[in-house]
Design a protein around this motif. Structure first.
Motif, PDB file in Angstrom:
ATOM      1  N   THR A 136      24.528   1.975  27.136  1.00  0.00           N
ATOM      2  CA  THR A 136      24.848   0.544  27.083  1.00  0.00           C
ATOM      3  C   THR A 136      23.598  -0.260  26.713  1.00  0.00           C
ATOM      4  O   THR A 136      23.651  -1.186  25.887  1.00  0.00           O
ATOM      5  N   LYS A 166      23.001  -2.630  23.432  1.00  0.00           N
ATOM      6  CA  LYS A 166      22.562  -4.023  23.557  1.00  0.00           C
ATOM      7  C   LYS A 166      21.287  -4.280  22.776  1.00  0.00           C
ATOM      8  O   LYS A 166      21.015  -5.414  22.375  1.00  0.00           O
ATOM      9  N   ALA A 184      35.152   0.095  24.370  1.00  0.00           N
ATOM     10  CA  ALA A 184      35.842  -1.147  23.995  1.00  0.00           C
ATOM     11  C   ALA A 184      35.051  -2.350  24.497  1.00  0.00           C
ATOM     12  O   ALA A 184      34.962  -3.374  23.821  1.00  0.00           O
ATOM     13  N   GLY A 185      34.440  -2.214  25.653  1.00  0.00           N
ATOM     14  CA  GLY A 185      33.685  -3.332  26.214  1.00  0.00           C
ATOM     15  C   GLY A 185      32.340  -3.554  25.535  1.00  0.00           C
ATOM     16  O   GLY A 185      31.700  -4.583  25.782  1.00  0.00           O
ATOM     17  N   LEU A 186      31.916  -2.613  24.715  1.00  0.00           N
ATOM     18  CA  LEU A 186      30.569  -2.727  24.126  1.00  0.00           C
ATOM     19  C   LEU A 186      30.569  -3.187  22.670  1.00  0.00           C
ATOM     20  O   LEU A 186      29.504  -3.424  22.101  1.00  0.00           O
ATOM     21  N   GLY A 187      31.758  -3.285  22.068  1.00  0.00           N
ATOM     22  CA  GLY A 187      31.811  -3.822  20.705  1.00  0.00           C
ATOM     23  C   GLY A 187      31.623  -2.765  19.640  1.00  0.00           C
ATOM     24  O   GLY A 187      31.616  -1.573  19.921  1.00  0.00           O
ATOM     25  N   PRO A 188      31.433  -3.233  18.384  1.00  0.00           N
ATOM     26  CA  PRO A 188      31.517  -2.331  17.233  1.00  0.00           C
ATOM     27  C   PRO A 188      30.384  -1.294  17.127  1.00  0.00           C
ATOM     28  O   PRO A 188      30.521  -0.324  16.388  1.00  0.00           O
ATOM     29  N   ARG A 233      30.983   3.841  19.990  1.00  0.00           N
ATOM     30  CA  ARG A 233      32.228   4.591  19.804  1.00  0.00           C
ATOM     31  C   ARG A 233      32.212   5.840  20.676  1.00  0.00           C
ATOM     32  O   ARG A 233      31.154   6.241  21.172  1.00  0.00           O
TER      33      ARG A 233
END
Ligand code: NAP
Length: 252
Positions: free
Chosen positions: A59, A63, A83-87, A90
């Protein structure tokens, strides 16, 4: 009517220009140089182990702007995390995460390291850096296993034995997963991260990544010193860089 020599000249010129254009396109399409030489540019990171520690560390890498593949033997379980971390995040299998990463971070039970090596040592040896976050812990891995790791030189040398050819740096072994987000980029003096490794390029990339996510790396020695980077030892827990240097100076 156009002469044959002129047509031949035109054809040679066209082939030459087309070749140059293709070369430029091929160069531009190349993936970033593995490791990117610790320049601070995005590095693809494969997380082997996306549990408490792997999930928290991955994470922080996302970031900091790095594309990360989090892996599990059951990748579907990681849908919520990514999904919570964005594009940039994966989920994939262990094999996919290793294939994806310029850098691979291993945060799994230490007892699983040998099996990981049997399946993936060749691919891991191609990476500019493999960060070994894993620790032999008796309550998880068994007393006999942990004793045997100690007898072979401890975590570090044993990781190198399980992953022959990999450019290993031990890091983040004893900072609790629940504290990572809070400690990253803390105000004032940064939290130090003791690291151990033998490969200068891998060490440089690790140092750069650790700074980017808000900690200060402190090289305490070669991979053999990795045996000191486990919880419950003087270097375990949260220390300033100066404290780490002082503690490391008293170890051998
Ligand atoms: N938790 C901490 O605060 C902390 C701090 C520093 C270092 N560490 C070290 O980090 C490692 C992981 O600890 P954790 O607390 O994150 O454990 P965890 O929450 O139980 O997560 C373990 C992870 O390892 C994966 N895994 C297990 N066996 C595997 C195998 N054979 N092949 C590939 N992946 C496998 C699991 O993936 P699946 O989804 O496939 O089961 C899971 O993602 C340990 O060695 C620990 O000592 C932990």
């Amino acid at each position: 009517m156009t002469s044959k020599p002129f047509v031949d000249h035109l054809r040679r010129t066209f082939i030459c220009i087309a070749g140059s254009v293709l070369a430029v396109i091929a160069f531009a399409a190349q993936p970033p140089v593995a490791g990117a030489q610790a320049t601070g540019s995005p590095l693809k990171i494969g997380m082997v182990g996306a549990g408490r520690e792997g999930g928290a560390l991955g994470t922080l890498f996302v970031k900091a702007g790095h594309p990360v593949t989090f892996s599990s033997r059951h990748p579907g379980d990681l849908k919520g995390l990514v999904a919570g971390l964005g594009p940039l995040a994966r989920a994939g299998t262990v094999e996919e995460a290793i294939a994806f990463g310029d850098v691979v971070v291993i945060a799994i039970p230490y007892a699983a390291m040998e099996q990981l090596g049997q399946a993936h040592a060749g691919a891991l040896a191609q990476k500019v850096l493999v960060i070994d976050v894993s620790n032999p812990i008796a309550r998880r891995d068994g007393e006999a296993f942990v004793k045997s790791v100690g007898e072979q030189g401890g975590a570090g040398l044993v990781t190198a034995k399980f992953l022959p050819g990999a450019h290993i740096v031990r890091a983040f072994n004893a900072i609790g997963s629940g504290r990572l987000a809070q400690l990253a980029h803390r105000a004032g003096e940064p939290v130090g991260v003791p690291i151990a490794g033998d490969d200068p390029k891998a060490i440089a990339v690790a140092q750069s990544l650790i700074r980017e996510i808000g900690f200060e790396p402190v090289l305490v020695g070669g991979l053999a010193m990795g045996r000191h980077l486990v919880p419950g030892t003087p270097l375990g827990g949260e220390h300033t860089p100066a404290e780490i240097r002082q503690i490391a100076g008293s170890l051998h």
